[in-house]
Every structure is written in structure tokens, then in C-alpha cells.
Scaffold this active site. Structure first.
Site, PDB file in Angstrom:
ATOM      1  N   CYS A   1      42.888  38.307  48.351  1.00 45.33           N
ATOM      2  CA  CYS A   1      42.586  39.711  48.622  1.00 45.33           C
ATOM      3  C   CYS A   1      41.803  39.872  49.916  1.00 45.33           C
ATOM      4  CB  CYS A   1      41.828  40.327  47.451  1.00 45.33           C
ATOM      5  SG  CYS A   1      40.325  39.438  46.986  1.00 45.33           S
TER       6      CYS A   1
ATOM      7  N   HIS B   1      36.349  40.899  44.378  1.00 38.77           N
ATOM      8  CA  HIS B   1      37.663  41.364  44.821  1.00 38.77           C
ATOM      9  C   HIS B   1      37.495  42.291  46.021  1.00 38.77           C
ATOM     10  CE1 HIS B   1      41.896  42.216  44.454  1.00 38.77           C
ATOM     11  NE2 HIS B   1      41.666  43.518  44.380  1.00 38.77           N
TER      12      HIS B   1
END
Length: 795
Positions: A317, A752
Site C-alpha cells: 500500500c 495501512h
């Protein structure tokens, strides 16, 4: 009909287990096995290409390389099978409990050999060697999967249980018996006992599928400790090996000899099943990353050119978020999207998947063409769902090749990846056009460092090139103590303007060795902008060190979405009433610390900005200065690594009386010079950079890319700084936020990343949230807790 002349005269390459085979996706666009006419895999070099327009990269590859034969692979989905759909996933997965979800259960492969020498005609018949080559491609591990597996895998080691192994084939042993489990009808996931040759199936799965535990039961009954997974044996003598005593995957250093006992020659084996590492990768992707929080899930999904999602490869990510923000910059889009066809036609790299420029063009085409930007439909409601997205696996492999961290599948820092990405782009661009077309110039700007002795009032100005700003974030508790939740530290919000003021504010330097006063004095130092970049990249230093462990600070930063004026933070250069300090103070240490004595002039100065950055992380001043000097002013990352490596040194807090300097060689290593010249740097600059870097090629490259060895005389540069900077100093100081990367999670070690990008101008402005493959309209962007910002200059 007999095969064509191209088949009769073809030289087919042998396929080793280490040979990269690109069979799932075109290496120059994102067309894959599931689209249109599938993918053509070259039977000579195993490059993957799309056979249809608009790219038609398979034909282009064949005509450029002369590799005319290709295996076309097209994947067709079978009718849905809902069996086992209600089964619950296991609470814990162990290495021998991994179940392969075979593509054969879901898809059917349609294949044929085509000849591009005959305009792509289908080849019927042909020699046995052609059929064998096609089968080898089908059984080979896809190149990108092999790279991912390597990134996930830890290095296997041998154990004592494989040494001196007492092998004795069981009575009545027959090689043919290894095709099936000795206790049931299972024919895959079979484990060969290296002691007696027993073939047993793997462990039973949580849903009742998989093996029947006969391999494990054999160990429990006999105590035979080591086994090898049949179907993973390669001609190079590798295979999955397992030790029940260690209860772990191991390497068998004597695999060939152990298998020979049972009449198995490794040189004749062909890998036909996925390895444990490959299966672990699939499970990690399926269970770990499909469970990430759905940021923006309630927002309206969207798909359009420039709004194409990037699938998560597993902890990727950080890469996807940075790439989305960077390729939203018009200079990057214009450089790599419009000219992709020209580059592919001219590129001479043997493997497009490993060419950085090919992958930059490919990614730009994938993001901006709109060809892959499509919303999937919910099979139950028919409503538009999120995108499937495109996979940046080729881009990641090329841009991170040989990097000790980015080549792995571990989570990384988004800001560090941005720095790595711009460096790799610069290196690639210099090799083809001397760097004149590099879009990374949008990040370039110059800082002005001003230092004034408080005794004699004389000043010094120095310019340094930069590509980003590391912004200090003010930490303070809210005025109302009741605002803090029980057990949770909450911080008061700070404004972006406050952080900028702190970054450019005057700083007192004690013990400055003034060359005019000829004694330690106090000085005041500040760093401001001499020029402004087209795009200002800003890292928010929202972390601190606690007991040498970095801790994330949840401090909201109030960022305006409208114009931001940076003019108050622009340096003004020397003023009419100011007098410059003399140039003969090599001992002056802007970061503090007297440099007394006759050898002071030989001391190595330090980058004050890096020192300040390290101090903001909680390191003591003397440690910061020492780390920067010991790493040769190579940047914050190198200095931070040095600090962690030398944290327990007994003299870590003892200042360097004579900082070590690498002895510059009398003549630069010709091989190192040649390497830098091949990247597009002038020979004289390469030799000068190597000399200043003590012969270290990596440090020399950093100096060249930063402009530290572009040929300009230091005195001339300082004179330009004193005069008030370059021509760009008159450009606009108005900026607007156009993209940012946010980190979701309480720790710097995990979490994330998601990206927010702005498209359009004026009343057409609209924000979008990009969470890996999912893209949604974002009516109210939330930059307050972002980690990385991109501000675009308004001109």
C-alpha cells in the site's frame, strides 16, 4: 498441414526453474490472460506480450527480437462452484496445513502456439520439442509470483537431522508407488519420507478437504523425521523439505544424494506443484490483506482515466499510495503516458519487465488510459462495485530491484519510497537522455542557509539543493484535560503555518568557532527557501523516539485546502548592511561544537538539516553530529541506521575530536567511473564525486543526483546564495494541496496507507480517495492526519 518454415528452423530455449517466465500479463501493458486474446509467451526468451490492439506488444517483440514462436495462453472461468462457501477460515494457519486453491478448480486454460513470422497464424502439429517447450511454460512459476515468493520467504537453513541420514527403502519399494499416497487415493501434495521412501499426503484441511494426514501419521508411527514434497523438485536440486523434529521448513543440502537412494534423479525432474512459500503468499494475500479496513467503502465508487486502482500485492500500500500521487502530477503523466509507444518501439532492453523506463511507461498507461478503469458489478444486486484494479507487480520488481528493503514484501515507509523512486527515475532518465526529460525536476528547489555570529555580526549564506521538506510537528496536549480519553494520549491540533514557522525559525548555535572572532561564540542559524519547486513534497515528522523505539504521534495538522503563501519563508539573501564571514573556516560546524586546534580546518562539516531531523526523532545532539559525520553526510536514513547499529557503543556520546574522513584515492576506480558515466554523468563529475565519497559508488551517485558535484565551485554557489538565489526565486510562492498520503494505524511499524488526490481546477476541482484498488469520490478530504503531502505551485 505441415508446420511453417519458422517452426522447422526455430531454436527453442531451455527453461530452468530460475528462468523468469512472464505468462500472466503483458510486460508492457496490463492486458492479461483473462482479457481478449490472452497473453503470448515468447518460446525463446519467455517475455509476455498482448497479441491485440492497441498495444500488440507480442508482435512488436517478435519483430524486434526475431523470436517468432509464442505460446498463447487464455484463461476462461468455469461455472461457479459454491461448495464449501459457508466454511469458516481457520483461526491459525500453519505451514503444513496450507491448502492450495488450484486455478484448475476455477479456470480452464486455452492454449496454442502461434508464429508471428506468419502474421500470428496458429501452428498445428510441429516437432515434439515444441510441445515440450509449451508444457514447460505452463508448468513454470510465473516470474512475478517467483519474485513475490522471494520477497516473502525467509532464508531456509539446514538442520542436523538431514546429516548422516540412515536411509533404507522399505521392503517392496517401487518408484511407481510415489504417484499416489500409500494409504489413500490422493495424487497431489505428497510428501516423500527420506528415510524409507513412504509417500504420504499432506494434512487434512479445516473444511475437510486437502490431504488425509498420512504423511504426518507416518512420522508419528515411525519417528522418521525428514521429508520432501514431491512435485516441487527442480533439476537444480531444490525442493520443499520439512523436519518434523524442528517443526519447520528446512534446506536439504544433500537432496540429490538422498533422492538417488530411491532412484530419483533430480536432473530429470520437473516442478509441477506450488511450493510452501508460494502457498503462504497466496494465503497471506487472501486472508491478511482482504481484511483491511474499508476506508471510503461507503463513498461512491468511481473509475476513469487517472482514477484506476492498484491492487495490493501484500504490504504494497505504501507503493500504491505514492505512485497514485506522483502520477497525478502532470509532468509525470505527460512524460510517461503519451510517449509510451515511442519508448517501447525504441527500447533495447532484453526484458521489458526489468526495464525501469518500460515499467514507468506501462504504469502511466495503466493509470491514465482508462482501458482498465472499470467498475465491477455486484453479482447479487447488479449495483456498481469497486474496481478490480491493475497489478503494479512488474513496476515494483523493476523499481525495487536489489534494494534490501523495497524488494521484500514487508511494509515500508512511504516517504522513503518516494525518495527511492525519484532516485531510480533520475538514474534511468540519465542513461537515455542525460536526465533532460526526467520529470523529477518538479520536486527540485534550493534552500538558503543563513548563519550569523552574534559577536562580530558577520554572516554566511549557503545554498543546498533539495527535493523535499521534512516538517517538524509541534507536540502539545489539549488545553482541556478532559478531552483526553482514558488511557489514550490526545494531542492538540496544530496549524500548518505554525509548523512552517518552526522549520524556518532562527536557531541558536552554541560554541560556534567564528573565523573572524577566532574563538567559540554563539551564532544564529536559519534555513529558508531560496527557490520554490513546481511540486513541494512534505513529510510530516509525526513521530518520536521512546527508549530508542520510534512511536507515532497522533497530532492533527490543520491544512488549508485553498492557497498557501510560502513567501514569508523565502530567503532574502545578503542585505546591504551585512558583512560576510571569511571563507577560510573549514572548522566551522553549523550544527554546533567548537573545532579548536591546528587540525580544525581538516574537520568534516555536517549537514545541519539532517542533524536537526535526527534531533527531532529524540537522538541527543552529539550522537546526531557523529552519525552524520560517520556516514559522510549521506542523508538521514544512513545516519539513522548508523545510530541504531552503534547504540551500544561505549563512546557513542563522546564527541569526535578528529572526525574520521575516508581517504580519497589518488585516482578513482576506473570501473566505478565507467559505471557512473554509463548512467549519463560526465567523467570529470564522476571522478570528483568518487573522490569526495572515498571511492564509494553509492555515495558518489547520491552526490551526483543531489547536484553536490555538478561542477559548480562552492564559493560561487555561496556567492549566489548571498546574492539572493537563482532566477526561480521570483516565481510564485502560492501553493495548493493537490495530494496526500495518510497512514492508518497506531504504530510506525504496521498499518495501512491510502492516498487522496485532487483532479480538476477551479469549480471543477474534486477529491478522490484511493485505497489500493478501490477508488471513490471524496467530498470531504481529511488531510489533518496525513503523513506525506504534495503541494502544487499556482503558476
Amino acid at each position: 498441414m505441415p508446420p511453417c518454415e519458422h517452426v522447422r528452423g526455430a531454436v527453442l530455449a531451455s527453461l530452468a526453474s530460475t528462468t523468469p517466465v512472464y505468462k500472466k500479463e503483458c510486460t508492457q501493458c496490463f492486458d492479461d490472460q483473462d482479457m481478449g486474446e490472452g497473453v503470448d509467451v515468447c518460446l525463446t526468451c519467455f517475455n509476455g506480450g498482448c497479441p491485440v490492439t492497441p498495444g500488440r506488444h507480442a508482435q512488436q517483440h517478435a519483430l524486434k527480437s526475431g523470436h517468432l514462436l509464442a505460446l498463447n495462453i487464455r484463461r476462461v472461468r468455469k461455472a461457479a462452484d459454491t461448495a464449501g462457501a459457508d466454511a469458516e477460515p481457520p483461526a491459525k494457519l500453519t505451514k503444513l496445513e496450507i491448502k492450495e486453491e488450484s486455478d484448475r478448480d476455477k479456470y480452464e486454460l486455452k492454449t496454442f502456439v502461434r508464429c508471428w513470422g506468419c502474421s500470428g497464424a496458429r501452428v498445428d502439429g510441429g516437432p515434439a520439442e515444441l510441445d515440450a517447450a509449451a508444457r514447460a511454460v505452463l508448468h513454470a512459476v510465473e516470474a512475478t509470483k517467483s519474485q513475490e515468493v522471494k520477497g516473502w520467504s525467509v532464508e531456509l537453513t539446514a538442520c542436523a537431522h538431514f546429516e548422516g541420514l540412515a536411509q533404507q527403502p522399505a521392503e517392496g519399494f517401487e518408484l511407481a508407488a510415489l504417484r499416489q499416497c500409500s494409504a489413500c487415493d490422493k495424487r497431489d501434495n505428497l510428501w516423500l519420507c527420506l528415510t524409507c521412501g513412504h509417500a504420504g499426503c499432506g494434512r487434512r484441511q479445516y473444511d475437510g478437504s486437502g490431504g488425509n494426514n498420512h504423511g504426518v501419521e507416518h512420522f508419528q508411527q515411525t519417528g522418521h523425521l525428514v521429508s520432501v514434497k514431491l512435485g516441487t523438485i527442480t533439476p537444480e536440486g531444490t525442493a520443499d523439505a520439512y523436519c518434523y523434529s524442528c517443526d519447520d521448513n528446512r534446506e536439504d543440502p544433500h537432496l540429490a544424494a538422498h533422492l538417488h537412494t530411491f532412484g530419483i534423479g533430480v536432473e530429470t525432474q520437473q516442478k509441477t506443484e506450488k511450493s510452501i512459500a508460494e502457498l503462504e503468499l497466496e494465503q497471506n494475500l487472501r486472508f491478511d490483506f482482504s481484511m483491511t479496513t474499508a476506508d471510503g467503502a461507503q463513498l461512491a465508487p468511481v473509475a476513469a482515466p487517472g482514477l484506476t486502482g492498484l491492487r495490493n500485492l501484500g504490504n504494497s500500500c505504501y507503493l500504491a499510495s505514492v505512485a497514485q500521487c506522483v502520477f497525478a502530477i502532470d509532468r509525470f503523466r505527460d512524460r510517461y503516458f503519451a510517449s509510451a509507444g515511442d519508448h517501447f518501439a525504441a527500447c533495447t532492453h532484453a526484458r521489458p519487465a526489468q526495464c525501469v523506463l518500460c515499467q514507468l511507461h506501462k504504469l502511466a498507461g495503466g493509470l491514465w488510459s482508462g482501458r482498465y478503469a472499470a467498475l465491477e458489478r455486484d453479482p447479487d444486486t447488479g449495483a456498481a462495485a469497486h474496481q478490480r484494479g491493475i497489478s503494479p507487480v512488474h513496476f515494483k520488481a523493476a523499481i525495487a530491484a536489489d534494494h534490501p528493503e523495497f524488494a521484500t514484501m514487508r511494509q515500508q515507509d512511504a516517504f522513503e519510497f518516494l525518495q527511492h523512486l525519484t532516485k531510480q527515475v533520475d538514474v534511468a532518465e540519465r542513461a537515455v537522455a542525460g536526465g533532460t526529460q526526467s520529470p523529477t525536476s518538479v520536486f527540485d528547489f534550493t534552500t538558503e542557509e543563513r548563519l550569523q555570529c552574534q559577536c562580530c555580526k558577520r554572516v554566511r549564506y549557503k545554498q543546498q539543493r533539495a527535493t523535499s521538506v521534512s516538517l517538524p510537528v509541534i507536540k502539545r496536549l489539549p488545553a482541556d484535560p478532559t478531552a483526553a480519553a482514558e488511557g489514550v494520549v490526545q494531542f492538540a491540533p496544530v496549524s500548518f503555518a505554525e509548523c512552517l514557522e518552526l522549520m524556518t525559525a532562527d536557531e541558536t548555535v552554541d560554541g560556534y568557532q567564528c573565523p573572524t572572532c577566532e574563538r567559540p561564540t554563539q551564532a544564529v542559524k536559519s534555513t529558508r527557501f531560496a527557490t520554490f519547486p513546481k511540486v513541494l513534497a512534505v513529510q510530516a515528522r509525526r513521530f518520536e523516539l521512546v527508549d530508542c523505539v520510534p512511536r507515532k504521534l497522533d497530532i492533527p495538522i490543520q491544512i488549508p485546502l485553498g492557497p498557501i503563501d510560502l513567501a514569508p519563508h523565502r530567503g532574502a539573501g545578503i542585505q546591504p548592511d551585512e558583512e560576510l564571514l571569511p571563507e577560510d573556516d573549514g572548522a566551522a560546524d553549523p550544527a554546533g561544537g567548537a573545532a579548536a586546534g591546528p587540525d580544525a580546518a581538516t574537520e568534516q562539516p555536517v549537514d545541519a538539516g539532517v542533524v536537526a531531523q535526527l534531533e527531532s526523532m529524540g537522538f541527543p545532539h552529539e550522537r546526531c553530529v557523529k552519525a552524520v559525520r560517520r556516514t559522510g553526510n549521506s542523508g538521514a536514513e544512513a545516519a539513522t541506521n548508523w545510530l541504531f547499529e552503534h547504540m551500544d557503543d561505549p563512546d557513542i556520546d563522546v564527541p569526535d575530536e578528529q572526525p574520521p574522513r575516508a581517504a580519497a584515492p589518488s585516482a578513482a576506480d576506473p570501473a566505478a567511473v565507467e559505471q557512473l558515466v554509463a548512467m549519463g554523468f560526465p567523467q570529470a563529475a564522476a571522478e570528483r564525486a568518487l573522490a569526495k565519497a572515498g571511492g564509494d559508488t553509492a555515495r558518489a551517485l547520491d552526490r551526483l543526483l543531489s547536484g553536490a558535484d555538478d561542477g559548480a565551485d562552492d564559493a560561487e554557489a555561496d556567492a549566489a546564495a548571498a546574492a539572493g538565489g537563482g532566477d526561480e526565486s521570483a516565481e510564485s510562492a502560492q501553493f495548493e494541496l493537490t495530494g496526500f498520503v495518510s497512514h492508518k494505524g497506531s504504530s510506525v511499524h504496521c498499518g495501512h496507507y491510502v492516498a487522496s488526490v485532487r483532479h480538476g481546477l477551479g469549480s471543477e476541482t474534486q477529491w478522490f480517495l484511493i485505497n489500493d484498488a478501490r477508488v471513490a469520490v471524496q467530498p470531504e478530504p481529511e488531510p489533518e492526519r496525513a503523513y506525506l503531502f504534495f503541494f502544487t505551485r499556482a503558476d
